[in-house]
Design an enzyme around this catalytic site. Sequence first.
Site, PDB file in Angstrom:
ATOM      1  CE1 TYR A  45       4.783  -3.669  -1.472  1.00 13.64           C
ATOM      2  CE2 TYR A  45       2.844  -4.667  -2.479  1.00 13.64           C
ATOM      3  CZ  TYR A  45       3.402  -3.769  -1.593  1.00 13.64           C
ATOM      4  OH  TYR A  45       2.594  -2.966  -0.817  1.00 13.64           O
ATOM      5  CB  SER A  99       0.335  -5.463   1.163  1.00 14.18           C
ATOM      6  OG  SER A  99      -0.474  -5.559  -0.008  1.00 14.18           O
TER       7      SER A  99
HETATM    8  N1  LIG Z   1      -1.086   2.250  -1.344  1.00 15.36           N
HETATM    9  C1  LIG Z   1      -1.404   0.960  -1.419  1.00 15.36           C
HETATM   10  O1  LIG Z   1      -2.180   0.520  -2.286  1.00 15.36           O
HETATM   11  C2  LIG Z   1      -0.834   0.004  -0.404  1.00 15.36           C
HETATM   12  C3  LIG Z   1      -1.420  -1.258  -0.288  1.00 15.36           C
HETATM   13  C4  LIG Z   1      -0.894  -2.160   0.617  1.00 15.36           C
HETATM   14  C5  LIG Z   1       0.179  -1.796   1.407  1.00 15.36           C
HETATM   15  N2  LIG Z   1       0.740  -0.558   1.281  1.00 15.36           N
HETATM   16  C6  LIG Z   1       1.902  -0.241   2.118  1.00 15.36           C
HETATM   17  O2  LIG Z   1       1.703   0.989   2.769  1.00 15.36           O
HETATM   18  C7  LIG Z   1       2.982   1.545   3.126  1.00 15.36           C
HETATM   19  C8  LIG Z   1       2.969   3.024   2.807  1.00 15.36           C
HETATM   20  O3  LIG Z   1       2.875   3.204   1.416  1.00 15.36           O
HETATM   21  P1  LIG Z   1       1.926   4.304   0.742  1.00 15.36           P
HETATM   22  O4  LIG Z   1       0.894   3.585   0.002  1.00 15.36           O
HETATM   23  O5  LIG Z   1       1.555   5.316   1.734  1.00 15.36           O
HETATM   24  O6  LIG Z   1       2.923   4.874  -0.371  1.00 15.36           O
HETATM   25  P2  LIG Z   1       3.715   6.247  -0.519  1.00 15.36           P
HETATM   26  O7  LIG Z   1       2.772   7.401  -0.519  1.00 15.36           O
HETATM   27  O8  LIG Z   1       4.614   6.051  -1.693  1.00 15.36           O
HETATM   28  O9  LIG Z   1       4.560   6.329   0.822  1.00 15.36           O
HETATM   29  C9  LIG Z   1       5.738   5.611   1.017  1.00 15.36           C
HETATM   30  C10 LIG Z   1       6.509   6.292   2.131  1.00 15.36           C
HETATM   31  O10 LIG Z   1       7.710   5.542   2.342  1.00 15.36           O
HETATM   32  C11 LIG Z   1       8.807   6.443   2.327  1.00 15.36           C
HETATM   33  N3  LIG Z   1      10.003   5.786   1.798  1.00 15.36           N
HETATM   34  C12 LIG Z   1      10.155   5.192   0.605  1.00 15.36           C
HETATM   35  N4  LIG Z   1      11.425   4.770   0.459  1.00 15.36           N
HETATM   36  C13 LIG Z   1      12.077   5.122   1.602  1.00 15.36           C
HETATM   37  C14 LIG Z   1      13.414   4.988   2.061  1.00 15.36           C
HETATM   38  N5  LIG Z   1      14.369   4.398   1.311  1.00 15.36           N
HETATM   39  N6  LIG Z   1      13.731   5.463   3.281  1.00 15.36           N
HETATM   40  C15 LIG Z   1      12.786   6.075   4.048  1.00 15.36           C
HETATM   41  N7  LIG Z   1      11.509   6.234   3.669  1.00 15.36           N
HETATM   42  C16 LIG Z   1      11.171   5.774   2.461  1.00 15.36           C
HETATM   43  C17 LIG Z   1       8.378   7.591   1.416  1.00 15.36           C
HETATM   44  O11 LIG Z   1       9.038   8.790   1.774  1.00 15.36           O
HETATM   45  P3  LIG Z   1      10.307   9.462   1.031  1.00 15.36           P
HETATM   46  O12 LIG Z   1      10.148   9.259  -0.427  1.00 15.36           O
HETATM   47  O13 LIG Z   1      10.229  10.886   1.485  1.00 15.36           O
HETATM   48  O14 LIG Z   1      11.481   8.751   1.625  1.00 15.36           O
HETATM   49  C18 LIG Z   1       6.906   7.710   1.773  1.00 15.36           C
HETATM   50  O15 LIG Z   1       6.751   8.540   2.897  1.00 15.36           O
HETATM   51  C19 LIG Z   1       4.021   0.720   2.359  1.00 15.36           C
HETATM   52  O16 LIG Z   1       4.646  -0.179   3.251  1.00 15.36           O
HETATM   53  C20 LIG Z   1       3.190  -0.039   1.340  1.00 15.36           C
HETATM   54  O17 LIG Z   1       3.782  -1.249   0.946  1.00 15.36           O
HETATM   55  C21 LIG Z   1       0.246   0.345   0.396  1.00 15.36           C
END
Ligand SMILES: NC(=O)c1ccc[n+]([C@@H]2O[C@H](COP(=O)([O-])OP(=O)(O)OC[C@H]3O[C@@H](n4cnc5c(N)ncnc54)[C@H](OP(=O)(O)O)[C@@H]3O)[C@@H](O)[C@H]2O)c1
Length: 271
Positions: A156, A143
Site C-alpha cells: 500500500y 498518502s
Molecule cells: N482514509 C484514509 O485514512 C486515507 C489516508 C490516505 C490516503 N487515502 C486515500 O484516499 C482515497 C480514497 O479513499 P477513502 O479513504 O475515501 O476510502 P473509501 O471510503 O473506502 O473510498 C474508496 C473509494 O474507492 C472506490 N473503489 C474501490 N475499489 C474500486 C474499484 N475496483 N473500482 C472503482 N472504484 C473503486 C470505492 O467505491 P466502490 O466500492 O463503490 O467501487 C470508494 O468510492 C484512496 O486512494 C486512499 O488510498 C485514504
Amino acid sequence: MTNITPKGAALITGASSGIGAVYADRLARRGYDLVLAARDEGRLQALSTRLRAEAGVKVDVLKTDLTVRDDIRKLEARLRDDANLTLLINNAGAALFEPFAVADADSLDNLIQLNVTAVTRLANAAAAGFSQRGRGTIVNIGSIVGLMPQFKSTVYGATKAYVLYLSESLNDELAGSGVTVQAVLPGATRTEIWDRSGRGIENVPSEILMHVDELVDAALAGLDQGELVTIPSLPEAADWAAVTTARANLQPNLSRPHPAARYGLKIPEPA
Ligand SMILES: NC(=O)c1ccc[n+]([C@@H]2O[C@H](COP(=O)([O-])OP(=O)(O)OC[C@H]3O[C@@H](n4cnc5c(N)ncnc54)[C@H](OP(=O)(O)O)[C@@H]3O)[C@@H](O)[C@H]2O)c1
C-alpha cells in the site's frame, strides 16, 4: 455532457464514499458539473440526485470497476474527448495492511491495478486531453504512508510513493502546458477504507484521525494556493520544502563515472 460550462466538469473516481464523495459535494458547490465513477451505482445515483437538487449541476454516473481494463478505457476516452472536462480527481483506492510475506499475491496484484495502474492510465488520458485543450487540473490522492516505509504497509505504501513520484514528475513534464498537478497526501482520515481493509477504524487513535470534510476542504485550499504537494495536517510548508531540497541536493552525486571513494575500489587511471 457536451455543453461547455464556465468551470467545466470534474471526473471523480471513488465518488461513492469517503474522500471522493466529499470532493463531489464541494466541487458541485463550486459550480463544477460532475462525472462520478465507482462500482456501487446505487450510492452514486443517490449522491447525484442530491447534488443536482442542491447545487443545480449536471451529474453523470459511470458504474466502473477500475480493476477491469474495459471500464478504465471508457473513462480514458471520456478524459481525452470530453472538452468540458477540466478536472480529474484520481481518488479511488484501497489499502491492505497484511505483512508482505503472508499477503496473497493476487490481492497485492489487484491493489496495484487499482492504486497504480488505473491512476496512471487516467492521469495519462487527462494529461493528453487537458494539454491538448490547454487547461485542466489533475489531482492524485496519495498518502502520507508513501513517505513512511516504517509504517509496515509495504505494498500500500509503495503504491502511494508511486503516486507522489508520478505527480511530481508529471508536474515537471506539463510545465507551461496549462495543466496543473496536485498530489494530496492525507494522513489517517475517517472513511470506510479502514473497515474495508480489515484494520477497523476503532483501532486508529482518534488523535491522528481527521474528519473527511476537513481533509477535502484543506486539499482544495491547497489547490487554490497552487501547492504541488498538499499534506493537510502539516503545520509548516517549509518542512516539506526542506525534504525536497535535501533530495535535490543529492543530484550532483547520483550519477557519476566511478563509485564513491568510500567503497574502497581501485579505479583504473584513464589510458
Ligand atoms: N482514509 C484514509 O485514512 C486515507 C489516508 C490516505 C490516503 N487515502 C486515500 O484516499 C482515497 C480514497 O479513499 P477513502 O479513504 O475515501 O476510502 P473509501 O471510503 O473506502 O473510498 C474508496 C473509494 O474507492 C472506490 N473503489 C474501490 N475499489 C474500486 C474499484 N475496483 N473500482 C472503482 N472504484 C473503486 C470505492 O467505491 P466502490 O466500492 O463503490 O467501487 C470508494 O468510492 C484512496 O486512494 C486512499 O488510498 C485514504
